[in-house]
Design an enzyme around this catalytic site. Structure first.
Site: not given
Ligand code: APR
Length: 254
Positions: A218, A126, A110-111, A198, A108
């Site tokens: 996670n 994404h 984009i980096d 998440s 997901q």
């Molecule tokens: N190791 C493991 N888990 C981690 C770490 C880490 N170092 N850092 C953060 N997390 C977990 C957080 O606890 C969180 O549950 O990663 C999860 C990131 O969740 P989000 O911030 O919701 O990111 P993501 O799931 O990728 O979001 C999906 O939402 O806004 C849109 O387009 C955007 O691609 C993104 C999409």
């Protein structure tokens, strides 16, 4: 099953499960890049969406209705992602692909950090930050060109044909690219390892529903934890390092 990071027993059981059921599909989210200095979106206190409303700054509606806000705020946020470097999690996933453990990696993010760290089969559902395209003639240009125009005050940035240029990331309001269907197809055929997401955003969070077996790595809880075979809570780099060591111990030849 679920546990905190420290449980060696669960790392060992998960490693055994992953070896027995290889290759796997991997789904990553922003949590795999936080250790590269890129904030995620929903971590309490630090997530980007605690500070900005994504619908306000990174939606197709804002791009068309208020390009000034889109390019001054939303695009500015995206550009911060461009300078990060891969971390241990990215490199281990690339190594696991070479060793036949990872079949395909759906991200997901984009980096581009999975591609930069050596993963070959990457589905960027994404989009990415490498290019932009004209919304009139559909010509593709390097994103650097759009950055130069925006920094020079040209908002919205324009193509030679006069059309507006937009980054090749999936905005709120966009449809996902066709590689999402490919990801769903793979999920139906092999176990899924979810790392750093998440699982709040659809349709990306449909992918675990298509899989028969799911492992989640996670820090935070996800809505899918209760339905997963294994849930390992903790930092991705620490858990993936632990799994890697355990898999090498259990099957040195893999
Ligand atoms: N190791 C493991 N888990 C981690 C770490 C880490 N170092 N850092 C953060 N997390 C977990 C957080 O606890 C969180 O549950 O990663 C999860 C990131 O969740 P989000 O911030 O919701 O990111 P993501 O799931 O990728 O979001 C999906 O939402 O806004 C849109 O387009 C955007 O691609 C993104 C999409």
């Amino acid at each position: 099953m679920s546990c905190a990071t420290g449980s060696k027993e669960l790392i060992s059981h998960t490693a055994e499960f992953l070896l027995k059921n290889k290759p796997w599909l991997v789904l990553t989210g922003a949590g795999v890049s936080t250790e590269s200095g890129i904030p995620d979106f929903r971590s309490p206190g630090s997530g980007l969406w605690q500070r900005y409303d994504p619908m306000e700054v990174l939606s197709t509606d804002t791009l068309f209705r208020d390009p000034e806000t889109f390019y001054r705020v939303g695009f500015y946020i995206l550009r911060q992602f461009k300078h990060a470097r891969p971390n241990l999690s990215h490199y281990l996933l690339a190594e696991w692909e070479k060793r036949g453990l990872v079949h395909t990696l759906v991200t997901q993010n984009i980096d581009s950090l999975h591609t930069i760290s050596g993963s070959q089969r990457v589905l960027e559902i994404h989009g990415h930050l490498r290019t932009a395209h004209c919304m009139r003639c559909e010509k593709t240009v390097p994103l650097d060109r759009v950055e130069k125009e925006v920094d020079g005050g040209e908002i919205p940035p324009k193509c030679q044909c006069g059309g507006v240029l937009r980054p090749d990331v999936v905005l709120f309001g966009d449809l996902l690219p066709s590689c999402f269907e490919e990801a769903m197809e793979f999920a139906r055929r092999m176990p899924l390892l979810v790392i750093g997401s998440s699982l709040q955003v659809s349709p990306a969070n449909f992918i675990p529903f298509a899989a028969h077996q799911v492992v989640i790595v996670n820090i935070g809880v996800t809505p899918f934890d209760a339905r997963s075979d294994y849930v390992l809570n903790g930092k991705a780099s620490e858990i993936l390092r632990g799994l890697n060591e355990e898999m090498k111990k259990q099957q040195p030849t893999v």
